[in-house]
Design an enzyme around this catalytic site. Structure first.
Site, PDB file in Angstrom:
ATOM      1  N   LYS A 115       0.836  -1.228  -0.102  1.00  0.00           N
ATOM      2  CA  LYS A 115      -0.014   0.058   0.031  1.00  0.00           C
ATOM      3  C   LYS A 115       0.923   1.288  -0.035  1.00  0.00           C
ATOM      4  CE  LYS A 115      -4.213  -1.922   2.586  1.00  0.00           C
ATOM      5  NZ  LYS A 115      -3.825  -3.378   2.519  1.00  0.00           N
ATOM      6  N   GLU A 199      -1.943   7.033   8.568  1.00  0.00           N
ATOM      7  CA  GLU A 199      -2.438   8.385   7.818  1.00  0.00           C
ATOM      8  C   GLU A 199      -3.471   8.964   8.509  1.00  0.00           C
ATOM      9  OE1 GLU A 199      -3.190   6.545   3.964  1.00  0.00           O
ATOM     10  OE2 GLU A 199      -5.284   6.024   4.460  1.00  0.00           O
ATOM     11  N   ARG A 291      -6.871  -7.475  -9.195  1.00  0.00           N
ATOM     12  CA  ARG A 291      -7.515  -8.543  -9.455  1.00  0.00           C
ATOM     13  C   ARG A 291      -9.074  -8.649  -9.568  1.00  0.00           C
ATOM     14  NH1 ARG A 291      -9.971  -9.060  -4.686  1.00  0.00           N
ATOM     15  NH2 ARG A 291      -9.397  -8.492  -2.787  1.00  0.00           N
TER      16      ARG A 291
END
Length: 472
Positions: A115, A199, A291
């Site tokens: 990520k 974050e 995916r």
């Protein structure tokens, strides 16, 4: 086009891929563990091969899986979702052994497997991201310093993996200390890597994702958005397409951003760009899932495009069969993840034998599942046993049709989440589209569930009572 495809997965997604292959005239090969010997995907495939040993590791042993594919004469492997679907080492090994991996490039699997790396790339390309750390946070003191800088609340997230694991929210320093340790431990246990980052936590967000499809020749399109805000403990349970709150302008703007990024990095295959939308309508990038998504079905319902078939065609080197101009979004669709869970016991997974099964039908109703009367649900896998997908011409119709479909849906022998969804569909806030990612965790305290006795047990008790009354 491929002549034969091995599906490196199980249950409903394996059956979903088999259906797409059959329509394309492609032979299919299934694999299965000893626990899945009676699964429908085994019966539906043209060929099926058991992998002995641990029931979970059977679907992760890619050396064995590729060996089976080669012996069976399969020229491609579809990974489905979960298990090996995002493993760059698996994709690389497939292609080295002369079997095409139906998915993105190894480079993009590596890029989006982190990520942090995905966030860095998106930021460089001008995609809005939430304020936070540029790299993994190594210790709690560093975490405390950063949290003070960006301001509470903050979100602690695992750098690898997903599904809500390794994700914690801290609203003050005391919570940060406790949640940081928990997030690291969860990430290590679930993904083998304890890296986490921090974050800014977006208050009252909607979880919005854009479906991308791109071929190997530079053609990229988006199929609109899905609203995945209906989550329980950060895991999706009910998905909607399109979002009932996005405007056409917002949809096009966000879709064009994702198309532009996919084209610039040379992405091909299917992929989902995920965002959080705050209460002011601003978007913040979260991650890319390179995916097929569990919830791809609702995008198919509102566009009429078979995403799995396009995925297979792209892997075979063919162009997309449609353009952006030909993509039209019509009506609304909802997907309900029917899990074998006991809602009266805090949604504890409840595997067992299905004693009665009746699926709903009618216009706009689709079932993706592998459950039937007499089927024993294994205790080793995810608790989802079926997906109910309902389409309607408008928001009101999809809600009414979904209520009817859930009323028709009968699964006995194991508790399911069907009663839970019935409560949601009758909640005034949901009906008016007023929900965010905290909706279910808030509402669950208001819902009351009564444990329903098994009808067969009731019938036996009634028979015994009648016999006793007549002195039999």
């Amino acid at each position: 086009m491929f002549k034969k495809i091995l599906i490196a997965n199980r249950s409903e997604v394996a059956t979903r891929v088999i259906r797409a292959c059959k329509e394309l005239g492609i032979k299919t090969v299934a694999i299965y563990s000893e626990a899945d010997v009676n699964s429908l995907h085994v019966k539906k495939a043209d060929e099926a091969y058991m992998i002995h040993g641990d029931p979970v590791k059977a679907y992760l042993n890619y050396y064995k899986i590729v060996d089976i594919a080669r012996r069976a004469g399969a020229d491609a492997i579809h990974p489905g979702y979960g298990f090996l679907s995002e493993r760059p080492d698996f994709a690389e090994y497939c292609r080295k052994r002369g079997v095409e991996f139906i998915g993105p490039s190894v480079e993009h699997l590596k890029m989006f497997g982190s990520k942090l790396e995905a966030k860095r790339v998106m930021k460089e390309l001008g995609v809005p991201v939430a304020e936070g750390s540029d790299g993994a946070i190594s210790d709690i003191e560093e975490a405390k310093e950063l949290a003070k800088k960006i301001g509470y609340p903050v979100m602690i997230k695992a750098s690898h993996g997903g599904g809500g694991r390794g994700l914690r929210v801290a609203r003050n320093e005391e919570e940060l200390i406790n949640q940081f340790k928990t997030a690291v431990a969860e990430a290590e246990a679930a993904f083998g890597k304890g890296e986490v980052f921090i974050e800014k936590y977006i208050e009252e967000p909607r979880h919005i994702e854009i479906q991308i499809i791109a071929d190997k020749n530079g053609n990229v399109v988006h199929l609109g958005e899905r609203d995945c805000s209906m989550q329980r403990r950060h895991q999706k349970v009910l998905e909607i397409a399109p979002s009932p709150v996005l405007t056409k302008r917002q949809r096009e703007k966000l879709g064009q951003i994702c198309v532009k990024v996919a084209r610039e990095i040379g992405y091909y295959g299917v992929g989902t760009w995920e965002f959080l939308m705050d209460k002011y309508g601003k978007f913040y990038f979260m991650e890319v899932n390179p995916r097929l998504q569990v919830e791809h079905t609702i995008t198919e319902a509102v566009t009429g495009i078979d995403i799995v078939q396009e995925q297979i065609r792209i892997a075979a080197g063919m162009n997309l069969s449609f353009s952006q101009k030909s993509v039209n979004i019509y009506g609304f669709a909802m997907q309900f993840r029917i899990n074998a869970e006991d809602v009266t016991r805090d949604f504890v997974p409840s595997p067992g034998t299905v004693t009665a099964y009746y699926s709903p039908g009618g216009i706009g109703v689709r079932i993706d599942g592998v459950v039937y009367k007499g089927y024993r649900i294994p205790p080793y896998y995810d608790s989802m046993i079926a997906k109910l997908i309902v389409w309607g011409r408008n928001w009101d119709e999809v809600i009414r049709r979904s209520r009817r479909a859930l009323d028709e849906f009968v699964i006995r022998g194991v508790p399911t989440t069907i009663p839970f969804f019935k409560k949601i569909l009758n909640d005034p806030e949901f009906i008016h589209g007023k929900f965010d990612t905290s909706f279910i965790d808030r509402k669950i305290k208001e819902f009351t569930f009564i444990k329903e006795p098994d009808p067969e047990i009731l019938a036996l008790a009634l028979s015994a009572a009648i016999a006793a009354h007549h002195g039999l």
